[in-house]
Design an enzyme around this catalytic site. Sequence first.
Site, PDB file in Angstrom:
ATOM      1  CE1 TYR A  72      34.840  45.472  70.752  1.00 42.14           C
ATOM      2  CE2 TYR A  72      35.972  47.581  70.568  1.00 42.14           C
ATOM      3  CZ  TYR A  72      35.976  46.236  70.906  1.00 42.14           C
ATOM      4  OH  TYR A  72      37.113  45.661  71.384  1.00 42.14           O
ATOM      5  CG  ASP A 130      29.482  53.492  72.404  1.00 49.53           C
ATOM      6  OD1 ASP A 130      30.137  54.203  71.628  1.00 49.53           O
ATOM      7  OD2 ASP A 130      29.898  52.408  72.853  1.00 49.53           O
ATOM      8  CG  HIS A 145      34.539  47.446  76.068  1.00 50.64           C
ATOM      9  ND1 HIS A 145      33.995  48.128  75.001  1.00 50.64           N
ATOM     10  CD2 HIS A 145      35.540  46.684  75.552  1.00 50.64           C
ATOM     11  CE1 HIS A 145      34.628  47.800  73.889  1.00 50.64           C
ATOM     12  NE2 HIS A 145      35.571  46.930  74.195  1.00 50.64           N
ATOM     13  CG  ASP A 150       9.188  48.648  92.610  1.00 50.18           C
ATOM     14  OD1 ASP A 150      10.141  49.283  93.091  1.00 50.18           O
ATOM     15  OD2 ASP A 150       8.314  49.174  91.908  1.00 50.18           O
ATOM     16  CD  GLU A 198      21.176  58.200  98.300  1.00 48.26           C
ATOM     17  OE1 GLU A 198      20.106  58.158  97.661  1.00 48.26           O
ATOM     18  OE2 GLU A 198      21.919  59.208  98.325  1.00 48.26           O
ATOM     19  CG  ASP A 230      10.617  53.249  94.584  1.00 47.84           C
ATOM     20  OD1 ASP A 230      11.226  52.210  94.249  1.00 47.84           O
ATOM     21  OD2 ASP A 230       9.824  53.843  93.818  1.00 47.84           O
ATOM     22  CG  LEU A 231      15.948  51.373  98.152  1.00 44.00           C
ATOM     23  CD1 LEU A 231      16.730  50.319  98.930  1.00 44.00           C
ATOM     24  CD2 LEU A 231      16.384  52.771  98.557  1.00 44.00           C
TER      25      LEU A 231
END
Length: 761
Positions: free
Chosen positions: A460, A375, A511, A520, A561, A662-663
């Site tokens: 929708y 979308d 969906h 942070d 990760e 920083d994630l």
Amino acid sequence: MSLKTVLILLGLALATIFALVCVLLTRERSPRTCQHLPPEQEDTEDGQSLVFADLSAEEMSQVVRYLQGHLGVPLVEASRAKPSENCIAWLDVQVPAKAEVLRFLDAGGARPPREALAVLYFGKQPEPNITELVVGPLPRPAYHRDVTVHKYGGKVPYHRRPTLAVEYKQIGGFLKSQVFPSAPAFMQQVMEYDGANLATVTAAPRGFQSGDRVTWFVLFQNVSGFFLHPVGLEVLVDHSSLDISEWAVSRVFYNGQYYRDMVQLESAYMQGRISVEKVRKAPRDGDFSSMKPRAPAAAPFPLQFEPQGPRYRVRNNQVLFQGWSFAFGMNPNTGPRLFDIRYRGERIVYELSLQEALALYGSNCPGGMSTRYLDGSFGIGRFAYELVRGLDCPYTATYVHRHYLAETDTPKTNQNSLCIFEHDSALPLRRHFSDSQSFYYGGLRRNVLVMRAISTLINYDYIWDFLFHPNGAMEVRVHATGYISSSFLHGRGTDYGNRVGPHTLGTMHIHHIHYKVDLDVDGQLNSLESQDMEYEFVKDPWSAQNTIERPYLRRERLEREDEAAFPLNVPLPRYLSFVSPNPNKWGHPRSYRIQVISFAGKHLPTNSSMERSVSWGRYQLAVTRRKEEEPTSTSIYNQNDPWTPTVAFADFINNETITNQDLVAWITVGFLHVPHAEDVPNTVTVGNSVGFFLRPYNYFNEDPSVDSPDSVYLSREQDAGACGDNPLACLSSAATCAPRLPPFHFGGFLNLSLALPLGGL
């Protein structure tokens, strides 16, 4: 005069005086004297939040004028551009790099230059392409730079461009003038075609391999709620050529059978070789698909209002509410976005933004079975229309206009398309009634601040909610409503949904909604920790011959990760938190917990040729290191070339360390929807809500809502009816003030010229 007469006159006088006092008291409690007190908030007149602000209408106009005068090529307004011409597709603010913004917000650095992002379609070039330019500084542009190759690693091919409204109109004209006239008997006798009684809905993506631009168009009766009135005819149009005169029909489908083109369908019809399923002509109001009321109006519904005015403040693009503050905006493609979310002055989230909404369908008709709507490519933000006061949001909510420039050279405004309100959830946030030892009641109402927008994307309607709770928790929620998409019922259609009308198959679909959350927590450097329960079997310490099954808490620090990428439909650890290196008073790392609430269907199989374009959907949660070159999990260019995705989220996950970094959390929520009779005429929001919470977990030393002025405490020694001891006892006088309601106005049918991934024929 007798004593009796004197007493009667005195009584009448007293009654008159009493009546006058009552009138005066009533006037004192009339709407005219309702006090609208300003909320007790920290003043932020410096306008720091404007670093995130959407472009103003004037800024958009300045950028357009600059582009028209400085590119050295002719630009045609996108609303009338041919595929072979150049045009401005859309504009957005270019949010500065995070490091620049934080230097400005936190370290007294210079305000970053304000810039715009301009996306242009260059069809009139030897090598047609999509180009992204950064234009600045605003409000008086003086430079531009091409960022396309830097962002995407190369040029963006022209065939990946999202389809403009004018292209849909051009396809409609092609069908009407060239395609339908080639089957005159079939169209007149079976479709009862009169040039205006059919509507089309586009499928997407458009083909099977990179470079294709071949689209199925599904035909419906052109009545109110036409999504529920398929006629059984679908046409595959090849519109890959930039020369409209070269467009052609590649295939035709009618009632379960495929034909080379309309000429072959006409021949088969004239020879009596097709099975005709005549559809009863629906009235203009759609009959069973109509949303017109079927019952007379009843007594007015309950009304929520603030006796002393709103307790939140909206200034420019910033909201402040009981310790909360955040900046808000709306990307024209991907929709709502929030920045610099703080509680009690501490930043919790740098960015919280919607990334994508995927709807993937099943059917035994070609348009339905090939539909995978992304979308964002249609425009989640610019199709967030005006909200209806008192229904879409509370009557007394604060309504905000949003400006956008897409497919035109003139800025447009969706008035009142975002609302902000305080909501009474009619539930205690916490409470206790003590009936032993000491006798008291303590509690706090669960009032939340809500920011809401609603996007209508073809059939929708998605309700996007962002909620802020008094205990430092945030909630993100999406409800789905609107019309289901349908196919023409034939053969074994019910293998793919339920019959919901005479010829209507409600097609099953999933969906999947994707969000970016740049947390942070107590600073930028965070780690990821999971906690869950296990059982250990131990000898009973006080009875050695017995054992006891003792639950214990298993804590684990996720280092990379790959460990932090949790596949869809695999149980998440029950507690998963972004943790700070710093402890709270009790020695635990200050952290925020991510709690996902989702009922997602199965993801597209990974061996699908287009799966990489939606590879974010593999994971209900993935945590990666934040990178400026990975700002979004997808691209609007993925819709029309999912086979060679411009952005593939799977590439973000490369097993880098996530300890003290920083994630960013990337969260997928969703649900499987098998339409049923109760989805007619519309899907209801009940049960169709998913989302996630961000909850403080040892971030504070105690529940911060204990400081809320809304707290109630009653002891046996107190007079519960005394206003000074119990604020609830004051409501009877404060609430006699009826709200001063603004007059109702709705102008939501303005600026609808672009709402055309479908059309009447």
